[in-house]
Design an enzyme around this catalytic site. Structure first.
Site, mmCIF file in Angstrom:
data_model
loop_
_atom_site.group_PDB
_atom_site.id
_atom_site.type_symbol
_atom_site.label_atom_id
_atom_site.label_comp_id
_atom_site.label_asym_id
_atom_site.label_seq_id
_atom_site.Cartn_x
_atom_site.Cartn_y
_atom_site.Cartn_z
ATOM 1 N N ALA A 133 13.536 -3.256 11.913
ATOM 2 C CA ALA A 133 13.797 -4.150 10.777
ATOM 3 C C ALA A 133 12.834 -5.340 10.807
ATOM 4 O O ALA A 133 13.062 -6.335 11.501
ATOM 5 C CB ALA A 133 15.250 -4.623 10.816
ATOM 6 N N SER A 141 3.865 -7.138 3.302
ATOM 7 C CA SER A 141 2.542 -7.126 3.948
ATOM 8 C C SER A 141 2.355 -8.377 4.803
ATOM 9 O O SER A 141 1.798 -8.334 5.902
ATOM 10 C CB SER A 141 1.447 -7.068 2.884
ATOM 11 O OG SER A 141 1.486 -5.814 2.239
ATOM 12 N N GLN A 349 -2.238 20.421 -9.289
ATOM 13 C CA GLN A 349 -2.990 20.759 -10.509
ATOM 14 C C GLN A 349 -3.297 22.260 -10.543
ATOM 15 O O GLN A 349 -3.206 22.908 -11.581
ATOM 16 C CB GLN A 349 -4.286 19.927 -10.533
ATOM 17 C CG GLN A 349 -5.097 20.049 -11.799
ATOM 18 C CD GLN A 349 -4.461 19.307 -12.978
ATOM 19 O OE1 GLN A 349 -3.537 18.513 -12.799
ATOM 20 N NE2 GLN A 349 -4.940 19.585 -14.180
ATOM 21 N N GLY A 353 1.738 24.547 -14.531
ATOM 22 C CA GLY A 353 3.113 24.138 -14.850
ATOM 23 C C GLY A 353 4.049 24.210 -13.658
ATOM 24 O O GLY A 353 4.926 23.351 -13.472
ATOM 25 N N GLU A 376 4.706 0.821 6.664
ATOM 26 C CA GLU A 376 3.992 0.518 7.925
ATOM 27 C C GLU A 376 2.590 -0.026 7.654
ATOM 28 O O GLU A 376 1.632 0.284 8.371
ATOM 29 C CB GLU A 376 3.970 1.737 8.846
ATOM 30 C CG GLU A 376 5.335 1.966 9.469
ATOM 31 C CD GLU A 376 5.380 3.083 10.466
ATOM 32 O OE1 GLU A 376 4.490 3.124 11.334
ATOM 33 O OE2 GLU A 376 6.305 3.894 10.389
HETATM 34 N N1 COS Z 1 -1.598 -6.361 18.836
HETATM 35 C C1 COS Z 1 -1.390 -7.514 19.501
HETATM 36 N N2 COS Z 1 -1.461 -8.730 18.888
HETATM 37 C C2 COS Z 1 -1.755 -8.760 17.572
HETATM 38 C C3 COS Z 1 -1.981 -7.586 16.830
HETATM 39 C C4 COS Z 1 -1.906 -6.355 17.511
HETATM 40 N N3 COS Z 1 -2.103 -5.211 16.874
HETATM 41 N N4 COS Z 1 -2.243 -7.914 15.548
HETATM 42 C C5 COS Z 1 -2.194 -9.250 15.481
HETATM 43 N N5 COS Z 1 -1.903 -9.753 16.720
HETATM 44 C C6 COS Z 1 -1.783 -11.145 17.071
HETATM 45 C C7 COS Z 1 -3.076 -11.886 16.781
HETATM 46 O O1 COS Z 1 -3.971 -11.769 17.882
HETATM 47 C C8 COS Z 1 -2.607 -13.297 16.581
HETATM 48 O O2 COS Z 1 -2.364 -13.855 17.876
HETATM 49 P P1 COS Z 1 -2.542 -15.444 18.150
HETATM 50 O O3 COS Z 1 -1.421 -16.122 17.436
HETATM 51 O O4 COS Z 1 -2.419 -15.543 19.636
HETATM 52 O O5 COS Z 1 -3.897 -15.806 17.613
HETATM 53 C C9 COS Z 1 -1.243 -13.104 15.909
HETATM 54 O O6 COS Z 1 -0.814 -11.780 16.253
HETATM 55 C C10 COS Z 1 -1.310 -13.243 14.413
HETATM 56 O O7 COS Z 1 -2.275 -12.337 13.915
HETATM 57 P P2 COS Z 1 -2.971 -12.494 12.495
HETATM 58 O O8 COS Z 1 -3.482 -13.893 12.361
HETATM 59 O O9 COS Z 1 -3.927 -11.371 12.298
HETATM 60 O O10 COS Z 1 -1.690 -12.340 11.538
HETATM 61 P P3 COS Z 1 -1.559 -12.378 9.977
HETATM 62 O O11 COS Z 1 -0.355 -13.172 9.637
HETATM 63 O O12 COS Z 1 -2.864 -12.675 9.339
HETATM 64 O O13 COS Z 1 -1.130 -10.860 9.629
HETATM 65 C C11 COS Z 1 -1.386 -8.527 9.142
HETATM 66 C C12 COS Z 1 -1.889 -9.781 9.883
HETATM 67 C C13 COS Z 1 -1.533 -8.570 7.631
HETATM 68 C C14 COS Z 1 -2.272 -7.432 9.706
HETATM 69 C C15 COS Z 1 0.090 -8.247 9.530
HETATM 70 O O14 COS Z 1 0.953 -9.181 8.931
HETATM 71 C C16 COS Z 1 0.552 -6.858 9.127
HETATM 72 O O15 COS Z 1 0.263 -5.882 9.818
HETATM 73 N N6 COS Z 1 1.258 -6.747 8.016
HETATM 74 C C17 COS Z 1 1.841 -5.504 7.585
HETATM 75 C C18 COS Z 1 3.193 -5.396 8.168
HETATM 76 C C19 COS Z 1 3.721 -4.033 8.031
HETATM 77 O O16 COS Z 1 3.139 -3.067 8.471
HETATM 78 N N7 COS Z 1 4.897 -3.966 7.417
HETATM 79 C C20 COS Z 1 5.612 -2.759 7.294
HETATM 80 C C21 COS Z 1 6.769 -2.821 8.203
HETATM 81 S S1 COS Z 1 7.244 -1.339 8.897
HETATM 82 S S2 COS Z 1 7.746 -0.217 7.432
#
Ligand code: COS
Length: 393
Positions: A133, A141, A349, A353, A376
């Site tokens: 969750a 996102s 396609q 039909g 994801e």
């Molecule tokens: N592994 C370990 N650490 C990670 C990481 C990973 N794969 N990805 C990011 N981090 C860390 C970063 O290193 C950063 O660390 P610091 O605070 O120490 O600098 C921190 O997490 C924040 O990372 P970032 O600045 O890249 O975060 P953002 O808020 O910009 O978000 C995205 C990045 C958009 C990639 C993230 O929010 C994401 O994946 N969103 C989609 C979520 C998703 O998949 N939702 C569906 C849910 S499941 S159905």
């Protein structure tokens, strides 16, 4: 229809993957569950997959096999092959399998020995249904923008807020839930918790109906009381834990998309060889051959990126290098889901039909694949992840 297995000969795989993939491909065609009621069907798939030892690949073995896993560690290549093969047969069977892994993945990565012992063996046997969750109505996102809070109270935590699009919502036995423990600290103020389905103050009764039915719900937490022992991983370490979990499972979503694409291609080949028109078969037309060629190349491109991501993660684990494969997993997920959508559309396609007739395989695949381009991490999120990595390299 029997899933294809020739890709198991590729050098990405070891004997253990080849044996497992072949066994599943031999077993799955004979397994049939009435999927009219997606919630009931999902529970039955979990039971069946648990009884036949397949869910054991969702968790690690643990010391002396105590955690119930089939392999020493979570193995990305095993997850990819299993999901691909299950999705070829039934996308709902794949969903049931995948959620056991995604829902328990953070416990595997960061759980205490007591937490692992309390949950993982039952996830592996199918006795407990797992869920993850993270998403909220205004934080999909942008996962770091979540507003669900966990505030300390005597001997534990109080959870308030809501989570949505939660797969296995209302059939799960527990939800690995992410909440703000320091609301001013952005992604550095999030902590994970294991919330049992019967926790006081949790309401999971609001179901969400989607175009390819599978169990989904919104969770509402109202002063939901959690013991201190439910904290999963380090305080404020929840965002990284969520991302690490997604690093493993995003490549497996690619596997699922690949299975659906392979099935669509197989359906298209079979149909084109039997469908008669203008005195020959559909397959005799060069237009058909060109389409099949394009589809096959899209499938193989997706397969190679998917297997590469899985292999790289397993190698990084084996070597203990700690190398992140976030960008490679994102490339695999983006390419495999987008390519699968195109392949399935082309197969539909070709069926004319019949392609839109409810009950044909390509018609259901057309609906099944759509959400994989969103959940994801939507394709656009994968593009951002890859773009950031390219700029940093
Ligand atoms: N592994 C370990 N650490 C990670 C990481 C990973 N794969 N990805 C990011 N981090 C860390 C970063 O290193 C950063 O660390 P610091 O605070 O120490 O600098 C921190 O997490 C924040 O990372 P970032 O600045 O890249 O975060 P953002 O808020 O910009 O978000 C995205 C990045 C958009 C990639 C993230 O929010 C994401 O994946 N969103 C989609 C979520 C998703 O998949 N939702 C569906 C849910 S499941 S159905």
């Amino acid at each position: 229809m029997k899933p294809t297995t020739s890709h198991l000969a590729l050098p990405f795989f070891d004997a253990v993957h080849r044996d497992m993939g072949q066994r599943l491909a031999d077993w799955i065609p004979d397994q049939h569950i009435d999927e009219t009621d997606d919630r009931q069907a999902c529970k039955e798939w979990v039971k069946l997959l648990g009884a036949h030892q397949w869910l054991r690949y969702c968790v690690p073995a643990g010391k002396d096999g105590a955690l119930g896993g089939a392999l020493e560690k979570l193995d990305s290549r095993a997850l990819v092959i299993l999901r691909e093969t299950l999705a070829f047969h039934s996308p709902l069977a794949d969903f049931a399998f995948a959620m056991q892994g995604l829902g328990s993945g953070a416990i595997t990565l960061a759980g205490t020995p007591a937490q692992q012992a309390a949950y993982l063996p039952q996830v592996a046997s199918g006795e407990k249904i797992a869920a993850f969750a993270l998403s909220e109505p205004n934080a999909g996102s942008d996962a770091g923008a979540m507003t669900t809070t966990a505030t300390p109270r005597e001997a534990g935590w109080a959870l308030n807020g809501s989570k949505t699009w939660i797969s296995n919502g209302d059939i799960a036995d527990f939800y690995v839930t992410f909440a703000k423990t320091d609301p001013g600290a952005g992604t550095r103020g999030i902590t994970a918790f294991i919330v049992d389905a019967d926790a006081t103050g949790l309401d999971s009764s609001e179901h969400i109906a989607v175009m390819a039915p599978h169990p989904l719900a919104t969770l509402k937490f109202t002063h939901c009381q959690l013991a201190g022992s439910t904290q999963l991983g380090t305080l404020h370490g929840g965002f990284k834990l969520a991302m690490q979990t997604l690093d493993i499972f995003r490549a497996s979503v690619a596997g699922a998309a690949l299975g659906m694409a392979r099935r669509a291609l197989a359906e298209a080949v079979q149909f084109s060889k039997s469908r008669k028109m203008f005195g020959q078969t559909l397959a005799d037309f060069q237009l058909t051959q060109a389409k099949l060629g394009e589809m096959a190349a899209l499938v193989d491109a997706a397969a190679l990126l998917t297997y590469r991501a899985a292999w790289m993660r397993d190698e990084s684990e084996r070597l203990g290098s700690g190398a992140r494969i976030t960008a490679e997993a994102a490339m695999a997920k983006m390419t495999a889901t987008e390519n699968a959508q195109r392949v399935i559309d082309m197969a539909l396609q070709m069926h004319g039909g019949l392609g839109v007739k409810v009950g044909t395989k390509v018609e259901s695949l057309y609906r099944d694949i759509r959400s994989l381009r969103i959940y994801e991490g939507a394709t656009e999120v994968q593009q951002l992840i890859i773009g950031k990595a390219v700029l940093q390299s």
